[in-house]
Design an enzyme around this catalytic site. Structure first.
Site, short mmCIF file in Angstrom:
data_model
loop_
_atom_site.label_atom_id
_atom_site.label_comp_id
_atom_site.label_asym_id
_atom_site.label_seq_id
_atom_site.Cartn_x
_atom_site.Cartn_y
_atom_site.Cartn_z
CD GLU A 156 19.40 56.73 30.47
OE1 GLU A 156 18.68 56.49 30.37
OE2 GLU A 156 20.52 56.63 29.57
CG ASP A 160 19.99 56.86 20.22
OD1 ASP A 160 20.58 57.82 21.34
OD2 ASP A 160 19.83 55.13 20.83
CD GLU A 214 17.37 49.69 21.48
OE1 GLU A 214 17.85 48.66 21.96
OE2 GLU A 214 17.48 50.59 22.53
CB THR A 252 13.56 57.35 23.30
OG1 THR A 252 14.27 55.97 22.51
CG2 THR A 252 14.08 57.88 24.18
C1 DMJ Z 1 16.75 52.99 26.60
O1 DMJ Z 1 16.45 53.73 27.90
C2 DMJ Z 1 16.21 54.28 25.96
O2 DMJ Z 1 15.26 52.73 24.04
C3 DMJ Z 1 17.03 54.30 24.98
O3 DMJ Z 1 16.66 56.03 23.84
C4 DMJ Z 1 18.04 54.03 24.49
N1 DMJ Z 1 18.63 52.68 25.71
C5 DMJ Z 1 17.81 52.05 26.43
C6 DMJ Z 1 17.74 50.60 25.88
O4 DMJ Z 1 18.45 50.39 25.05
#
Ligand code: DMJ
Length: 575
Positions: A136, A276, A390, A473
């Site tokens: 994170e 993911d 997403e 991401t």
């Molecule tokens: C974000 O921190 C990022 O997109 C991560 O890859 C997945 N979770 C959250 C959003 O849902």
């Protein structure tokens, strides 16, 4: 020759230079231009409502609690573990400010960007006794700082005061250094948790997830390229290689593992939580760094997902050892997959999955965290929607690829739902239960970094014109630089020729054929050169019989990898 670059070609082409190749917004979709402008302004208002409330009620703490107009220092709690070592006078890491930096730039607010950069330069420190989640912190803080550093130093001179002396990069490097002890394990797989000041704590948990240790390469790779210190990229790459070496014979991975033994803990996996961004980073690392290895791994991993997880437009989970379906669940995080498929060039598959997610969004008003496909019901304890990005992300990619105004309508309905269900006086609140729309007191930082950003870019992509970016991401843009490329893409796909409409003539163009970014190639006066297809690879046997996928080649018309059917023949059955 190889087939591996077809997706990248399309992706660079679509994402990077869509505004160059496609006729301009006003030419192509003028009936939609007014709608897009209107929606862009709506999204801008949403962003500032969230941002200003954060700045007023929570900054410099990490995240806003919009119902009580208070704050939470969530960085150290991300991953649902409470921090035991937070100093009493700790004021937070301004997480939501860091996450907002690139959104401010995309929305054209250079003044606020500059103010934020200045504050962070003068106040942010990682010299704190805080136990943080490596993944994170990497995607949100390291990614946010690196992206902002690049935006602060690019040729647009957006920092007018000239006081910027790489402070964000220095901070990123401080943070990167704090990450390194996490990788000192017998396997090279990093611990999920690390104390910024003291490194790995005694008796630290050794369990991590596939995405936790397999999606660090973009940020740590970029840090190495920017600082010249190879340790960050090497550590992330070593972990990624080790992780891939743990795949099953079906090219599947599990969801959780032990970093000290390198053994899997959870053998079931899918494309959602815990996995993911592993897939996402393989493809994006290939695009950013041009290393062929990433493409090879991604291609095998992607084919395995399509083969073992896909059920029509849905993706279930499967056991990595047998490929047998385990859980039939739709999760909110899976909605990023159609966006990734756009990057691969698999637009039809992206479109059909995206439509299902839209259907679910419309059914509930937002997307629930988990829906049990086999029982056609919500998961009893995961009925929440924490403002995730997403679906907006995939909608943005699909609109870039197709310019189909239907995606604008999808974006509009997402914006309307967010405003009706989650907007409160103090910001935007998460939904605790999608059946009652009861709210929860949390505005996650990714709402500023991603949800608002992708919605804004859906309606106004002027930030991308003439630029080559990929998004991490967490939605932080990183530029695709030829100087970061190990080597330029080798091959191209004629089937995916894209037509560039110039003022006088229409030209065919492909990033792969020209071996450079299309934005460069399509500058006026650039000589266009047609090169023959190179993607055909024959099957190993002339009679097309096979025992496994390795014996199958690449289809010369579609440039798709052929695979071995149950009947023992090579074919294009994954369609
Ligand atoms: C974000 O921190 C990022 O997109 C991560 O890859 C997945 N979770 C959250 C959003 O849902």
């Amino acid at each position: 020759m190889l087939s591996r670059n077809y997706g990248t070609c399309l992706l660079l082409f679509l994402l990077v230079s869509s505004t160059l190749f496609a006729p301009s917004m006003s030419q192509l979709d003028s009936p939609w231009a007014a709608k897009k402008k209107h929606m862009r302004e709506k999204v801008r208002k949403m962003f500032y409502h969230a941002y200003e409330n954060y700045m007023e009620h929570a900054f410099p703490h990490d995240e806003l609690k919009p119902l009580t107009k208070s704050f939470t220092d969530s960085l150290s709690e991300l991953g649902n573990l409470k921090l035991e070592h937070l100093p009493e006078n700790y004021n937070g890491s301004a997480l939501s400010l860091i996450e907002s930096l690139s959104s401010l730039v995309i929305m054209g607010n250079n003044t606020e960007f500059e103010r934020a950069v200045k504050w962070l330069s003068e106040n942010l420190t990682f010299d704190i006794d805080a136990r943080i989640n490596l993944f994170e912190c990497n995607i949100r803080v390291l990614g946010g700082l690196i992206s902002a550093h690049i935006l602060a130093t690019d040729s647009t001179n957006r920092l007018v005061q000239g006081s910027y002396k790489n402070q964000l990069l220095n901070l990123a490097e401080d943070l990167g250094r704090c990450f390194l002890p996490a990788f000192s394990t017998p396997t090279g797989l990093p611990y999920a948790w690390i104390n910024l000041k003291y490194g790995v704590m005694e008796n630290e948990i050794t369990e991590t997830s596939t995405s936790g240790c397999g999606s660090l390469i973009l940020e740590m790779g970029a840090l190495s390229r920017l600082t010249g210190d190879p340790r960050y990229e090497s550590a992330a790459l070593r972990a990624l290689r080790k992780l891939w070496s743990m795949r099953s014979s079906l090219n599947l991975l599990g969801t959780t593992l032990d970093v000290t033994t390198g053994e899997w803990i959870e053998y079931s996996s899918g494309i959602g939580a815990g996995v993911d961004s592993f897939y996402e980073y393989l493809l994006k690392a290939y695009i950013l760094f041009g290393k062929e290895d990433y493409w090879r791994i991604f291609q095998s991993a992607y084919l395995a997902v399509q083969k073992y997880f896909r059920h029509g437009p849905w993706y279930h989970e499967a056991d990595m050892r047998t490929g047998k379906a385990t859980y039939w669940q739709l999760t909110s995080l899976q909605a990023f997959w159609p966006g990734l498929q756009v990057l691969v060039g698999d637009i039809a598959a992206a479109n059909s999955s995206h439509r299902e997610f839209v259907h679910v969004w419309k059914k509930f008003g937002v997307i629930p965290e988990r829906y049990l496909l086999d029982h056609q019901m919500l998961h009893p304890t995961e009925k929440y929607y924490p403002l995730r990005p997403e679906l907006a992300e995939s909608t943005f990619y699909l609109y870039q690829a197709t310019r189909d105004p239907w995606y604008i309508q999808v974006g509009e309905s997402i914006v309307n739902s967010l405003n009706s269900y989650t907007k409160v006086e103090g910001g935007f609140a998460s939904v605790r239960d999608v059946t009652t729309m009861q709210l929860e007191d949390h505005q996650h930082s990714f709402f500023l970094a991603e949800t608002c950003k992708y919605l804004y870019l859906l309606f106004d992509d002027s930030f991308l014109v003439d630029q080559n970016y990929i998004f991490t991401t967490e939605g932080h843009p990183l530029p695709i630089l030829s100087s970061w490329h190990e080597r330029l893409p080798e091959t191209y796909i004629p089937t995916y020729w894209t037509y560039a409409k110039g003022e006088q003539q229409t030209r065919r163009a492909s990033a792969m054929s020209l071996r450079e970014c299309p934005a460069m190639a399509l500058r006026p006066g650039y000589g266009f050169q047609q090169i023959e297809s190179a993607c055909h690879i024959p099957d190993s046997r002339a009679d097309h019989r096979c025992f496994d996928d390795e014996e199958c080649g690449v289809d010369s018309t579609t440039c798709r990898r052929r695979s071995c059917t149950m009947a023992g023949y090579c074919g294009l059955w994954i369609l």
